[in-house]
Design a protein around this motif. Sequence first.
Motif, mmCIF file in Angstrom:
data_model
loop_
_atom_site.group_PDB
_atom_site.id
_atom_site.type_symbol
_atom_site.label_atom_id
_atom_site.label_comp_id
_atom_site.label_asym_id
_atom_site.label_seq_id
_atom_site.Cartn_x
_atom_site.Cartn_y
_atom_site.Cartn_z
ATOM 1 N N VAL A 246 -8.246 47.827 68.177
ATOM 2 C CA VAL A 246 -7.313 48.838 68.670
ATOM 3 C C VAL A 246 -6.256 49.214 67.632
ATOM 4 O O VAL A 246 -5.688 50.300 67.682
ATOM 5 C CB VAL A 246 -6.652 48.366 69.982
ATOM 6 C CG1 VAL A 246 -5.643 47.260 69.728
ATOM 7 C CG2 VAL A 246 -5.991 49.545 70.713
ATOM 8 N N GLU A 247 -5.962 48.345 66.662
ATOM 9 C CA GLU A 247 -4.980 48.657 65.625
ATOM 10 C C GLU A 247 -5.711 48.970 64.317
ATOM 11 O O GLU A 247 -6.298 48.090 63.699
ATOM 12 C CB GLU A 247 -4.002 47.499 65.436
ATOM 13 C CG GLU A 247 -3.161 47.230 66.675
ATOM 14 C CD GLU A 247 -2.168 46.084 66.504
ATOM 15 O OE1 GLU A 247 -1.994 45.611 65.367
ATOM 16 O OE2 GLU A 247 -1.573 45.677 67.509
ATOM 17 N N ILE A 248 -5.668 50.229 63.900
ATOM 18 C CA ILE A 248 -6.244 50.617 62.613
ATOM 19 C C ILE A 248 -5.289 50.186 61.502
ATOM 20 O O ILE A 248 -5.669 49.474 60.577
ATOM 21 C CB ILE A 248 -6.487 52.138 62.557
ATOM 22 C CG1 ILE A 248 -7.384 52.583 63.704
ATOM 23 C CG2 ILE A 248 -7.094 52.536 61.214
ATOM 24 C CD1 ILE A 248 -7.428 54.084 63.892
ATOM 25 N N ILE A 249 -4.048 50.645 61.595
ATOM 26 C CA ILE A 249 -2.971 50.139 60.744
ATOM 27 C C ILE A 249 -2.006 49.395 61.653
ATOM 28 O O ILE A 249 -1.533 49.951 62.645
ATOM 29 C CB ILE A 249 -2.232 51.264 60.004
ATOM 30 C CG1 ILE A 249 -3.184 51.995 59.044
ATOM 31 C CG2 ILE A 249 -1.045 50.706 59.225
ATOM 32 C CD1 ILE A 249 -2.529 53.131 58.277
ATOM 33 N N SER A 250 -1.718 48.162 61.312
ATOM 34 C CA SER A 250 -0.786 47.348 62.081
ATOM 35 C C SER A 250 0.447 47.096 61.218
ATOM 36 O O SER A 250 0.386 46.333 60.245
ATOM 37 C CB SER A 250 -1.443 46.026 62.482
ATOM 38 O OG SER A 250 -0.561 45.249 63.265
ATOM 39 N N VAL A 251 1.536 47.769 61.566
ATOM 40 C CA VAL A 251 2.781 47.616 60.810
ATOM 41 C C VAL A 251 3.584 46.486 61.440
ATOM 42 O O VAL A 251 3.968 46.567 62.602
ATOM 43 C CB VAL A 251 3.590 48.918 60.803
ATOM 44 C CG1 VAL A 251 4.910 48.730 60.060
ATOM 45 C CG2 VAL A 251 2.779 50.046 60.182
ATOM 46 N N LYS A 252 3.830 45.429 60.655
ATOM 47 C CA LYS A 252 4.582 44.278 61.143
ATOM 48 C C LYS A 252 5.709 43.935 60.169
ATOM 49 O O LYS A 252 5.919 42.782 59.806
ATOM 50 C CB LYS A 252 3.644 43.082 61.343
ATOM 51 C CG LYS A 252 2.592 43.315 62.430
ATOM 52 C CD LYS A 252 1.757 42.079 62.707
ATOM 53 C CE LYS A 252 0.809 42.300 63.880
ATOM 54 N NZ LYS A 252 0.012 41.100 64.200
ATOM 55 N N LEU A 272 2.948 50.642 65.255
ATOM 56 C CA LEU A 272 4.198 50.057 64.775
ATOM 57 C C LEU A 272 4.444 48.805 65.610
ATOM 58 O O LEU A 272 5.288 48.775 66.499
ATOM 59 C CB LEU A 272 5.331 51.070 64.899
ATOM 60 C CG LEU A 272 5.079 52.381 64.139
ATOM 61 C CD1 LEU A 272 6.205 53.373 64.373
ATOM 62 C CD2 LEU A 272 4.891 52.129 62.658
ATOM 63 N N ARG A 273 3.703 47.744 65.277
ATOM 64 C CA ARG A 273 3.639 46.566 66.132
ATOM 65 C C ARG A 273 4.912 45.721 66.073
ATOM 66 O O ARG A 273 5.390 45.216 67.073
ATOM 67 C CB ARG A 273 2.407 45.733 65.735
ATOM 68 C CG ARG A 273 2.166 44.520 66.608
ATOM 69 C CD ARG A 273 1.878 44.897 68.051
ATOM 70 N NE ARG A 273 1.740 43.726 68.899
ATOM 71 C CZ ARG A 273 2.748 43.111 69.508
ATOM 72 N NH1 ARG A 273 3.983 43.570 69.358
ATOM 73 N NH2 ARG A 273 2.537 42.064 70.284
ATOM 74 N N HIS A 274 5.418 45.483 64.866
ATOM 75 C CA HIS A 274 6.677 44.767 64.661
ATOM 76 C C HIS A 274 7.437 45.447 63.531
ATOM 77 O O HIS A 274 6.854 46.184 62.739
ATOM 78 C CB HIS A 274 6.441 43.302 64.280
ATOM 79 C CG HIS A 274 5.741 42.482 65.318
ATOM 80 N ND1 HIS A 274 6.267 42.267 66.572
ATOM 81 C CD2 HIS A 274 4.559 41.813 65.285
ATOM 82 C CE1 HIS A 274 5.442 41.491 67.258
ATOM 83 N NE2 HIS A 274 4.397 41.206 66.503
ATOM 84 N N GLY A 275 8.741 45.155 63.420
ATOM 85 C CA GLY A 275 9.519 45.714 62.323
ATOM 86 C C GLY A 275 10.182 47.018 62.710
ATOM 87 O O GLY A 275 9.728 47.745 63.600
ATOM 88 N N GLY A 295 -4.011 57.724 68.299
ATOM 89 C CA GLY A 295 -3.052 58.273 67.361
ATOM 90 C C GLY A 295 -2.005 57.275 66.922
ATOM 91 O O GLY A 295 -2.256 56.402 66.093
ATOM 92 N N ILE A 296 -0.818 57.369 67.513
ATOM 93 C CA ILE A 296 0.339 56.594 67.060
ATOM 94 C C ILE A 296 0.899 55.814 68.242
ATOM 95 O O ILE A 296 1.066 56.365 69.338
ATOM 96 C CB ILE A 296 1.420 57.527 66.481
ATOM 97 C CG1 ILE A 296 0.854 58.307 65.282
ATOM 98 C CG2 ILE A 296 2.657 56.742 66.067
ATOM 99 C CD1 ILE A 296 1.734 59.457 64.838
ATOM 100 N N ARG A 297 1.207 54.527 68.008
ATOM 101 C CA ARG A 297 1.813 53.681 69.048
ATOM 102 C C ARG A 297 3.132 53.142 68.528
ATOM 103 O O ARG A 297 3.188 52.519 67.467
ATOM 104 C CB ARG A 297 0.868 52.546 69.432
ATOM 105 C CG ARG A 297 1.442 51.609 70.490
ATOM 106 C CD ARG A 297 0.360 50.830 71.236
ATOM 107 N NE ARG A 297 -0.394 49.919 70.416
ATOM 108 C CZ ARG A 297 -0.441 48.587 70.618
ATOM 109 N NH1 ARG A 297 0.257 48.038 71.603
ATOM 110 N NH2 ARG A 297 -1.180 47.824 69.853
ATOM 111 N N ILE A 298 4.204 53.363 69.303
ATOM 112 C CA ILE A 298 5.558 52.989 68.889
ATOM 113 C C ILE A 298 6.039 51.767 69.655
ATOM 114 O O ILE A 298 5.973 51.710 70.889
ATOM 115 C CB ILE A 298 6.546 54.149 69.115
ATOM 116 C CG1 ILE A 298 6.172 55.351 68.261
ATOM 117 C CG2 ILE A 298 7.970 53.713 68.798
ATOM 118 C CD1 ILE A 298 7.093 56.539 68.461
#
Length: 762
Positions: A246-252, A272-275, A295-298
């Motif tokens: 489910v996360e293509i790019i996982s920003v932590k 935008l999982r963490h940070g 798309g995008i998850r905040i």
Amino acid sequence: MKPFYDKTPLYYGVLTQWLVLLLLITLSLQVNAQEYLVASPTQYQQALKQLQPGDKIILKNGIWQDFEIEFTATGRADALIELTAQTKGEVILSGQSNLTLAGEYLKVSGLVFKDGFTPSNEVISFKKSDKEVANHSRVTEVVIDNYNNPDRHISDNWIGLYGQHNRLDHNHFAAKRNAGVTLAVRLEGEHNQQNQHSIDHNYFGPRPILGSNGGETIRIGTSHHSLSDSLTVIENNYFDRCDGEVEIISVKSGKNRIQNNLFYQSRGTLTLRHGNGNIIDSNVFLGNGVEHTGGIRIINRDQVVTNNYLEGLTGTRFGSGFTMMNGVPNSPINRYHQVVNANVHHNSFINLDHIELAAGSDSERSAAPKDSTITQNLFINPQSPLAYHDDISGLRFSDNITNFASKDLNPIIKKGMSTHNITMARAANGLLYPSDVKLAQYGASSALLPITKQQTGTTWYPKSEISVAFQSGNTISVNAKASELEHAVTASQPGDTLLLNDGQYNIDTILAIDKTLTLKALNKHQAVVSFKHSSLFEIQNNGNLQLDGLRITGINSPNANGNSVIRTRSTGMLTNYRFEMINSIIEQLNTHHQFHFFDSGKRAFADEITITHNLFSHISGDLFRLDKETDDKGIYNAEYLTLSHNQFEHIQGTVASVYRGGSDESTFGPHVLVKHNQFNDVAMGKNNLSGALLKLHGVQVSQIDNNHFSDSAAIIIEHTVGEPKTRIANNQLNNSAPPQVNELVATGKHTANINNNKVQTK
């Protein structure tokens, strides 16, 4: 006195002298720079000891087997030390090879990793040890293609990015099949933080569905370091069907910028999982109606989402076209922090099936988004895709436009959403914009220029498909002579069709399917296949099987427990497989009371199993055993199981047993679709311990429609995590048990949609 900016002849004379001196120094460095062409690891080590700024090691063309490269050196900004190929693309690192960089001002280019897997945790690592990392270094035009551990659930990362001021550009990464992140930016230690890495112009090729957590394409940081800033820039990359999870790019981590990337038919989201304080700017998401494209998850604080273009995305829940999550009050660092001060403006949301606000709301995730603005966005859809799951009074909608009626919207949304009759037209950049120039201020800018596939990766390595279509090769005529079919299976090429002439085929070996292959009867049901071993087919790595019009019987099979017509390799498989069967008859699998049709092994994963217009008759065991992953780690055996327009009669075991355990929410499946089938005397055998016609545990999507059940056992469905969607409707049940749905995690009444089923008893 003359002002300091009044340049005198003396000034120009001194400047000329300095320029001449600098030129001489540069020429001297170029003259003294050495190139070392090496043909073995020993020669490489000898050259490595002699390197000076400006030098270059060149690997001779060929296959370098089991070569663990340590590239440790110190160059300068004006004199990089390089490692490259004699000819780009013709140096192949295979077997158990990898690459480690450590030092300053290094450059690597032209290498290809394939036909093997890393013996360490990373294929390419920007560190030698925790204290020896690479800084100001570059990896460019490098290929990693299908370079995977043969055990799909042993995890490794293809790229580990450490240090500071490094660049990863114009590389080709495709077909990562085992667990682990394709590219991980690591933040352990201050020397890896605020790193200002650049990740640009890379081709992230297809990543197949993993079937569990751990299939991200990029991850920046981890939850442990998520309150640290990374300052990584990800720009101008092409994400081509990156479907791992489910996360293509996982920003932590914090203060990253993700901009000007294109996501093509990729299942999942930029998360935008963490940070905090990340900027998502000018990205393009094209779903083309493919299921689960997102798309995008905040999540978290101070996130900016601007000038993005999202079209044709079908995803729902955490994988929606646009998602704003609920958080956990006083959240631990590894859970969900509340959305605060998000700024979402000038984005185009076009034909998205779902936009989820306050998503994930439950007894734990009860902190709704607050102090956030959604302004000057463009929403184009036949009807509103906006859904909210909690209080959204903390969101301020302002000056957005749409073409759908807003009368039924939440008042908070309606206040900031004006409806217009908007005509859309495609611009030269391939994107849709309002034809009315007065509306140009809304949504993504017309100056947005999507990156193309051709502008990313290398120019010399093909961006090939990683799967082969059925019936895309040659057609080979096969007769019912001794061993002719066996020899044809062995000699065939991927995509071939074996056309079986009429006759009796008695197979005395297990047919290994290690390529994409179709077996098709010339005349429907006139090619009759029996077999003398415990199985007829074994699907192995790279295998995909299609059967069309065959008649398969178990009359010559051994009288042994656990026979099956088709099985996967018992030791697990790396590659996902596909199985299709149409217009066929499967009968007399009853030489023993446990004779099955299809039996998946543990750690095998099907992208899809599709069964249409077939007859199954007189079978003593189960039909589809997709339930081997019982360790409750969120792993499962098949993404899609479709049973359509089939007839099942006198089946003693379960038609399908599908199991997905655990509490992970990083996957979309399994999906089970059962429609327009007839079931007569099914699952009533004394050895059917489940007592179920269908036994579905943890299945995320179940649709059981327009079937006819007669004298058969119950459908048993067990809901676990992930808001499973179950529909059981328009079925006829004659003297058959009603469906059973149990909630094993959620409290209260089950959430299944069970309606318009007709029940008759004798």
